[in-house]
Write an enzyme that holds these catalytic residues in place. Structure first.
Site, mmCIF file in Angstrom:
data_model
loop_
_atom_site.group_PDB
_atom_site.id
_atom_site.type_symbol
_atom_site.label_atom_id
_atom_site.label_comp_id
_atom_site.label_asym_id
_atom_site.label_seq_id
_atom_site.Cartn_x
_atom_site.Cartn_y
_atom_site.Cartn_z
ATOM 1 N N HIS A 258 -33.437 12.836 -20.030
ATOM 2 C CA HIS A 258 -33.508 12.752 -21.365
ATOM 3 C C HIS A 258 -34.782 12.113 -21.570
ATOM 4 O O HIS A 258 -35.143 10.986 -20.893
ATOM 5 C CB HIS A 258 -32.327 11.859 -22.045
ATOM 6 C CG HIS A 258 -32.227 12.279 -23.708
ATOM 7 N ND1 HIS A 258 -33.134 11.485 -24.575
ATOM 8 C CD2 HIS A 258 -31.570 13.159 -24.120
ATOM 9 C CE1 HIS A 258 -32.724 12.121 -25.781
ATOM 10 N NE2 HIS A 258 -31.962 12.796 -25.546
ATOM 11 N N ASP A 312 -25.054 17.048 -23.136
ATOM 12 C CA ASP A 312 -24.666 18.422 -22.790
ATOM 13 C C ASP A 312 -23.735 18.604 -21.533
ATOM 14 O O ASP A 312 -23.493 19.768 -21.095
ATOM 15 C CB ASP A 312 -26.076 19.244 -22.778
ATOM 16 C CG ASP A 312 -26.534 19.448 -24.154
ATOM 17 O OD1 ASP A 312 -25.705 19.400 -25.145
ATOM 18 O OD2 ASP A 312 -27.742 19.706 -24.343
#
Ligand code: ACO
Length: 376
Positions: A258, A312
């Site tokens: 991320h 996710d």
């Protein structure tokens, strides 16, 4: 001119919407912790909070809910657009196309408080109807619009599954909607802001956001993460798959990494516990075991580089357990994030945001003498 590749560390706006501490793994919407919101609030309440600054009282919630429900009936032309799309369209492409069609007649949209208060709930209702229609199109069922129930999540699931929906699925759907409702200014929200900064309308700007969401580096990662589990097939294959694809093949582990989080994404743990709760069949248990083994190997290899699982990694496993096929996952993300896109766009405009017009540093030829084909 200094270039920030991927706009890393470039700040594009002030926001009172979402706070992220990427070092500590903290996420808050308007000051409220994500875990509290997930456990105690409906998506409608969270949407109101994001759009108008405070959680609604009963009367405000009733009015807001009724305004959302009015958006459930899609215009006839959008229904026709959806019906005309190829049978194998993925749900997010249907969402993108349907929202682009909803921009017809929106020329001259003004980003005033009154218009946002009127249009935002309508767009949330439309999003639910569009994603339900995209699902039914995908599974070859007749289109059905959501009908009002006691929750946005429940109405959406009922429209998808003809009312055959458990309380547990509604709770999980509501939680997923809250978890994905906003996340500051990732690529999709930035795309929405770029679009609205030109004073383009709300529906066109949502379509722009959806286009940016689609890729596997952003919203498409849930589908890509789940595709890895399918590719692995069995828990015994995890080690060899990881060695071949990630270690030797240097393939990115999808659902990991991320730009902002340097630690665990706080949403991941919530999705993981939902996936655990929901995985009861042999197949679901096998997928979960694959995911957990893969997570462990990923963390061992990548945590020294501050790369951890993101939201996710497990969201698809939870969505699959409540009945959605893989090509629905990104559309479910878009359904949730519609409110975040709208809230950021209105905040940007309200704070006097100017048209987005960055520069590019020219590195091409100097002046050249032109010779067209006829002169040669
Ligand atoms: N697997 C393996 N290595 C990775 C991963 C990963 N998932 N993510 C980053 N890295 C490595 C890169 O190879 C790079 O290594 P290097 O410095 O040795 O070249 C380093 O970490 C930095 O990677 P960048 O791509 O520059 O990091 P960036 O911040 O630009 O990208 C992103 C972030 C796109 C999320 C990235 O981590 C990634 O591709 N992850 C996989 C896709 C994914 O899960 N996306 C969902 C993000 S969350 C969301 O959108 C909801």
């Amino acid at each position: 001119m200094e270039i920030s590749n991927g706009l890393e560390d470039v700040c594009i706006k002030n926001t009172a919407l979402t706070f992220i501490d990427g070092e500590k793994g903290v996420l808050r919407y308007r000051g409220y912790g994500i875990k509290d919101l997930v456990e105690k609030c409906s998506y409608e309440e969270v949407s109101f909070l994001m759009l108008f600054g405070e959680l609604p009282d009963r009367k405000e919630l009733a009015q807001f809910t009724s305004d959302i429900q009015k958006g459930y009936a899609l215009p006839e032309f959008t229904r026709r657009v959806i019906s005309s799309l190829p049978d194998d369209s993925d749900a997010l492409s249907v969402f993108e196309t349907a929202f682009a069609s909803l921009s017809c007649g929106e020329d001259g949209f003004v980003w005033s408080r009154e218009n946002i208060a009127r249009k935002a709930p309508e767009a949330l209702g439309r999003a639910s109807a569009v994603v339900a229609a995209a699902f039914r199109h995908m599974v070859d069922k007749e289109m059905k619009m959501p009908v009002p129930t006691d929750s946005y999540a429940g109405s959406f699931l009922n429209a998808c599954f003809d009312g055959d929906v458990s309380r547990q699925s509604v709770t999980v759907m509501n939680r997923a909607l809250v978890l994905y409702a906003d996340h500051e200014v990732p690529a999709s929200t930035t795309a929405a802001i770029v679009s609205c900064s030109t004073l383009s309308d709300m529906y066109s700007s949502i379509a722009a956001a959806v286009a940016a969401l689609k890729g596997p580096l952003h919203g498409g990662a849930a589908e890509a993460a789940y595709a890895q589990f399918e590719d692995i097939g069995s828990p015994e294959n995890v080690d060899s798959w990881f060695q071949k694809n990630v270690v030797e093949g240097r393939r990115r582990l999808m659902g990991f990494g991320h730009r902002v989080y340097r630690t665990y994404d706080p949403r991941m743990a919530i999705f993981k516990s939902m996936a655990r709760e929901l995985s009861t069949s042999a197949e679901e248990k096998r997928t979960l075991e694959i995911a957990e083994k893969l997570e462990k190997l990923g963390v061992e290899r990548f945590s020294p580089k501050q790369i951890f699982p993101n939201t996710d990694f497990y969201s698809g496993t939870a969505f699959k357990c409540i009945g959605f096929p893989i090509h629905m996952f990104t559309a479910l993300f878009a359904l949730s994030r519609t409110v975040g896109w709208i809230a950021h766009m209105s905040e940007y405009i309200e704070n006097g945001g100017r048209i987005m017009r960055p520069r590019a540093n020219y590195t091409g030829h100097g002046p050249r003498v032109l010779q067209s084909a006829s002169q040669k």
